[in-house]
Design an enzyme around this catalytic site. Structure first.
Site, PDB file in Angstrom:
ATOM      1  N   GLU A 173       3.501  33.103  -2.284  1.00 28.75           N
ATOM      2  CA  GLU A 173       4.055  31.939  -2.969  1.00 28.75           C
ATOM      3  C   GLU A 173       4.384  30.826  -1.987  1.00 28.75           C
ATOM      4  O   GLU A 173       4.565  31.060  -0.797  1.00 28.75           O
ATOM      5  CB  GLU A 173       5.315  32.316  -3.753  1.00 28.75           C
ATOM      6  CG  GLU A 173       6.253  33.313  -3.079  1.00 28.75           C
ATOM      7  CD  GLU A 173       6.831  32.872  -1.767  1.00 28.75           C
ATOM      8  OE1 GLU A 173       7.223  31.691  -1.664  1.00 28.75           O
ATOM      9  OE2 GLU A 173       6.911  33.689  -0.842  1.00 28.75           O
ATOM     10  N   GLU A 320       4.686  33.524   1.475  1.00 33.36           N
ATOM     11  CA  GLU A 320       3.247  33.242   1.465  1.00 33.36           C
ATOM     12  C   GLU A 320       2.393  34.491   1.248  1.00 33.36           C
ATOM     13  O   GLU A 320       1.166  34.395   1.204  1.00 33.36           O
ATOM     14  CB  GLU A 320       2.777  32.558   2.758  1.00 33.36           C
ATOM     15  CG  GLU A 320       3.466  31.262   3.100  1.00 33.36           C
ATOM     16  CD  GLU A 320       2.956  30.652   4.395  1.00 33.36           C
ATOM     17  OE1 GLU A 320       1.984  31.185   4.985  1.00 33.36           O
ATOM     18  OE2 GLU A 320       3.536  29.648   4.838  1.00 33.36           O
TER      19      GLU A 320
END
Length: 356
Positions: A173, A320
């Protein structure tokens, strides 16, 4: 909720292949249990994949991005425009997950499900109905229709990433302000005390951490009763205090499990999405493998709530999908020793019950 696909069964791990994988482990040239959690990891993956010899070669990475209205309250050390700037960085291959994916030979898919970007970004899939959530400290983060759209985007991303088959899925994310949303979700759905959840995020000092905690406390006072009284608290929590990228990840986990693709869960934000997803569809839980315990303060409490035992602890707090990517070589090695070690019979080595 206008769609019900995310409530449909995820399927169960195969007990037949779990037993076959356990039997194989007992035949390998080592004392039983000597490889510790590498053994249990390979066995669990075999049960999930429905094979005696599991694989972790085909592993797409999907990073979801979204912006958060709550950043207007100063909950992040970085400005909100960093989300869109990082989307360009992902597409250019300069972000940590892009580097890790490249080194590991993993396809990277970046989906903008709610950033403030007003124009398409080359290398990024745009699949959104709005540019960021509303400020959940003053009202719901999004509407039912918008949450539906984020769920549909998460499902589409999994369908695209896994179209040619996948052994495992990594989700990541990007969204300035998303540790605030994740803390609110964890507090509402755990339920867990904010004191144990609110951390530094992007690097807040002690004063701003207190401000962040107080802001989330006020938001939970505003939304808590509505979440608790909802037919689906997980869904209502995502709608009221979640993020578009967090909702898309929750949907992606359910969609992956329904395709019988296990998910290697990343850190605090992805674990908060996992908690919401499990509350929405409890059958998802066996399909989640947990990569690491992050340095973000609340992650250990989320892992405890999910009854998860992570593979690594490297003091990460980037997100991430980076922690999941770092754990993947360990998963691959667990598969390799399970699949390729010789058995006692093949190596002509006496087993413990054989002749002295």
């Amino acid at each position: 909720m206008t769609e019900i696909w995310f409530g449909q069964a995820c399927g169960l791990p195969s007990q037949e292949y779990r037993q076959l994988a356990m039997a194989r482990q007992r035949q390998l040239t080592k004392p039983e249990g000597a490889l510790g959690r590498l053994e249990s990891l390979a066995i669990e993956l075999a049960a999930l994949q429905g094979v005696e010899r599991p694989q972790a070669g085909r592993v797409p990475v999907v990073v979801f991005a979204g912006d958060h209205g709550v950043t207007a309250q100063g909950v992040s050390a970085y400005p909100a425009e960093v989300t869109v700037q990082m989307l360009h960085n992902f597409a250019a291959g300069g972000a940590a997950i892009a580097v890790l994916a490249r080194e590991l030979g993993l396809p990277l898919h970046v989906w903008d499900v709610g950033s403030r970007a007003t124009a398409p970004i080359a290398g990024v899939v745009t699949d959104k109905t709005r540019h960021g959530t509303d400020d959940f400290s003053t009202g719901p983060a999004m509407s039912e229709t918008e949450l539906d759209a984020a769920f549909a985007a998460g499902r589409r991303a999994v369908e695209a990433a896994c179209a040619e088959g996948a052994d495992l899925l990594v989700l990541g994310e990007m969204g300035i302000g998303n540790t605030t949303a994740a803390s609110a979700l964890a507090a509402a759905l755990g339920p867990l005390p904010l004191e144990d959840l609110v951390g530094a995020g992007t690097g807040l000092d002690a004063v701003r951490m207190v401000q962040k905690k107080n802001l989330i406390g006020r938001a939970l006072a505003l939304h808590g009763e509505h979440i608790a009284a909802a037919a689906s608290p997980g869904w209502e929590a995502l709608r009221r205090v979640g993020g578009l990228e967090i909702a898309a990840m929750s949907a992606a986990m359910i969609a992956a499990a329904q395709r019988r693709v296990p998910v290697l869960v990343d850190g605090f934000i992805v674990s908060a999405a996992a908690l919401a997803a499990v509350r929405i569809n409890p059958g998802l839980r066996p399909w989640l493998l947990f990569s690491h315990q992050s340095a973000e303060r609340g992650h250990i409490r989320l892992l405890e709530t999910l009854q998860a035992q992570p593979l690594l602890a490297l003091d990460l707090r980037l997100g991430e999908g980076s922690g999941a990517a770092l754990a993947l070589p360990l998963v691959r090695l667990a598969c390799a020793v399970h699949n390729n070690m010789a058995t006692f019979a093949e190596a002509a080595v006496a087993d413990r019950d054989g002749p002295a």
